[in-house]
Write an enzyme that holds these catalytic residues in place. Structure first.
Site, PDB file in Angstrom:
ATOM      1  N   LYS A  29     -42.657  19.302  88.733  1.00  0.00           N
ATOM      2  CA  LYS A  29     -41.921  19.855  89.871  1.00  0.00           C
ATOM      3  C   LYS A  29     -41.845  21.372  89.710  1.00  0.00           C
ATOM      4  O   LYS A  29     -41.171  21.869  88.816  1.00  0.00           O
ATOM      5  CB  LYS A  29     -40.516  19.261  89.969  1.00  0.00           C
ATOM      6  CG  LYS A  29     -39.677  19.849  91.105  1.00  0.00           C
ATOM      7  CD  LYS A  29     -38.294  19.214  91.139  1.00  0.00           C
ATOM      8  CE  LYS A  29     -37.438  19.787  92.275  1.00  0.00           C
ATOM      9  NZ  LYS A  29     -37.038  21.181  92.045  1.00  0.00           N
ATOM     10  N   SER A  48     -38.360  19.943  86.681  1.00  0.00           N
ATOM     11  CA  SER A  48     -37.707  21.141  87.214  1.00  0.00           C
ATOM     12  C   SER A  48     -37.257  22.097  86.111  1.00  0.00           C
ATOM     13  O   SER A  48     -38.074  22.676  85.409  1.00  0.00           O
ATOM     14  CB  SER A  48     -36.530  20.691  88.097  1.00  0.00           C
ATOM     15  OG  SER A  48     -35.965  21.768  88.787  1.00  0.00           O
ATOM     16  N   ASP A 102     -45.898  28.831  76.892  1.00  0.00           N
ATOM     17  CA  ASP A 102     -46.748  29.952  77.315  1.00  0.00           C
ATOM     18  C   ASP A 102     -46.539  31.201  76.475  1.00  0.00           C
ATOM     19  O   ASP A 102     -47.407  32.073  76.423  1.00  0.00           O
ATOM     20  CB  ASP A 102     -46.493  30.277  78.786  1.00  0.00           C
ATOM     21  CG  ASP A 102     -47.156  29.286  79.728  1.00  0.00           C
ATOM     22  OD1 ASP A 102     -47.552  28.206  79.252  1.00  0.00           O
ATOM     23  OD2 ASP A 102     -47.283  29.592  80.926  1.00  0.00           O
TER      24      ASP A 102
END
Length: 530
Positions: free
Chosen positions: A324, A299, A310
């Protein structure tokens, strides 16, 4: 009586309009009294509960039926929409707020008496002079000892409203005296930051156990302290961190990214997209960052790692995270209970969803997680299965994957078998804490003038400690053969002694002194200097 001719068209029009209204609400499965109901599904459930309450032949606790019904409904949705019963609500709220109101002690029921393991840092008991090893005998003239007392009863007595006093009688074994102590209850921190310290001259370390309301403040305090010690690089340990508040994850991510960098975006049921960008407030936008993950990082932990990865901002070290990618919102149900309902999906800056599939139900969803121990992916990066259709690229051209967790840039295998993982979890449980407390209760004076650095370097846990722990387990009716796990048991015993003497930060430093993943980060950090 006849209607006057000029009224007839008006009456017919009204009747026709009323007929349209009735027709729009008509459901041929409903009874006449349901005709004007706006939600027959809810009424059906309400009526069933009423029938059971008033007509069923035996007495039934319909509250428990409602709880089961709610859980069954949520189980059909996704694995992360959950029900929080009324009796659990306060504990869950305290855990996510990051504090509670009480006297601020860690304690055990030791030989039917409340024994203080350690007064909590920053709590009122520490300010009032309560020490590790003290026994609390009485609170406001109510005795707190005896076979009928349990932890929950003690908590109810010692907690209360802010600034309300509680009068304690405290026995101190080392002085063989009973003291009267008045403590004003106050907010006591429930830290979400386990530890921070320097790994090398320029590499700092922070470990977070969840993302609670207080986490960002704790994180900022740790960062300031580490910078004052010379930190230029950071190892952020999010292993075993199950997540928490999305907003807190965004605040921490913002510390590392320059202004206007995309951190994540969410998409809800209607398709509405909400993007979250970094601001100018980041205090560590230039320092090197290593994020440590394992299979239990989920999470909010994955949000931070995904944004770092990223944006080509740092290095992800460890093993594939849980996977998740759903966002929940807590909603009250009117009786003190609540539901955390999935309201959107989140995506990393490159557009990845890292949510694992749950199309075969919740049981299969968690079973697939445990299969990681058997399919080899915890021990070899080559065993991690990725979907070629879910390939994404970072701005610098690095390949990243969606569809089931954050895959690390640097893989560090699990060095434990599944059985060893079980035993290490066992060593972290309360039973070892009890054993260590009994040892310290008899030897506390040996540590009075020993600071943590001396303890860390000079205090040795030998085989006699493990033998004593095995005997302690047998007395408690635990059948555990520790022969294969003696070294691990020694490490946990020393760490638990450190925790009860010096606090959680000391526990982590002892436990992770030879941690393979931390050693890997130190090695990568040194190579980056070459």
């Amino acid at each position: 009586m006849k209607l006057k001719s000029y009224l007839l068209p008006f009456v017919l029009a009204m009747a026709f309009a009323f007929g349209l209204l009735i027709g729009g609400k008509l459901n041929f499965n409903d009874t006449p009294e349901k005709l004007f109901s706006t939600n027959s599904k809810k009424d059906k459930l309400n009526r069933l509960i009423d029938y059971i309450d008033y007509e069923y032949v035996d007495e039934v606790n319909t509250d428990s039926i409602v709880d089961v019904t709610v859980n069954n409904i949520l189980d059909k949705l996704d694995p992360h929409s959950v029900y929080i019963p009324r009796q659990e609500a306060a504990r869950v709220a305290d855990n996510m707020k990051g504090d509670f109101v009480g006297v601020g002690i860690s304690f055990n029921m030791f030989k039917d008496t409340v024994a203080v393991i350690r007064p909590l840092e920053g709590g009122p008991s520490m300010l009032a002079g309560i020490r590790a090893g003290d026994r609390i005998l009485v609170a406001d003239e109510d005795t707190l000892y005896g076979k009928n007392y349990n932890n929950e009863m003690v908590v109810r007595k010692l907690r209360g409203m802010v600034n309300t006093p509680v009068n304690l009688k405290v026995y101190r074994k080392s002085e063989d005296k009973v003291y009267d102590v008045e403590i004003n209850r106050s907010k006591v921190p429930l830290p979400s930051l386990d530890a921070y310290y320097m790994l090398t001259e320029d590499l700092g370390y922070i470990r977070l156990n969840r993302f609670a309301e207080s986490t960002f403040k704790e994180f900022k305090v740790a960062m300031k302290a580490l910078k004052s010690m010379g930190m230029k690089k950071l190892a952020l340990d999010l292993r075993d961190n199950p997540g928490g508040y999305l907003g807190i994850a965004e605040q921490i991510t913002d510390e590392f990214l320059p202004s206007r960098k995309l951190m994540l975006f969410t998409r809800n049921k209607s398709g509405a997209v909400e993007q979250s960008f970094a601001t100018r407030r980041g205090d560590f936008e230039d320092g090197e960052v290593f994020v440590m993950l394992n299979e239990k990082s989920a999470s909010a932990s994955e949000i931070v790692a995904g944004a770092i990865q990223d944006n080509d901002r740092g290095t992800i070290v460890g093993r594939r995270s849980f996977g998740k990618g759903l966002v929940q919102r807590e909603m009250e149900l009117g009786d003190g209970s609540s539901v955390r309902l999935t309201v959107s999906r989140y995506y990393t800056p490159t557009g990845r969803s890292i949510q694992r599939s749950y199309e075969n139900g919740t049981d299969d969803y968690y079973e697939q997680f445990y299969k990681r121990y058997d399919n080899g992916e915890l021990y070899s990066a080559d065993s991690i299965r990725v979907a070629d259709s879910l390939v994404f690229k970072t701005p610098k051209g690095k390949i990243v994957y969606g569809g089931g967790g954050i895959i690390p840039d640097i893989f560090v295998p699990l060095e434990e078998t599944r059985k060893e993982t079980y035993y290490n979890g066992f060593f972290e449980s309360g039973i070892m804490s009890f054993y260590v407390f009994e040892y310290l209760d008899a030897h506390r004076e040996d540590f009075v003038d020993m600071d943590f650095e001396v303890f860390q370097e000079e205090f040795t846990v030998g085989n006699e400690f493990v033998d004593g722990f095995e005997k302690y387990l047998r007395k408690a009716d635990f059948d555990a053969d520790l022969y294969e796990y003696r070294d691990s048991a020694k490490k946990y015993i020393k760490a638990t002694i450190a925790e009860q003497l010096y606090g959680q930060n000391a526990y982590q430093q002892v436990l992770r002194k030879e941690d393979p993943m931390i050693l890997a980060v130190i090695d990568i950090s040194k190579k980056s200097d070459l």
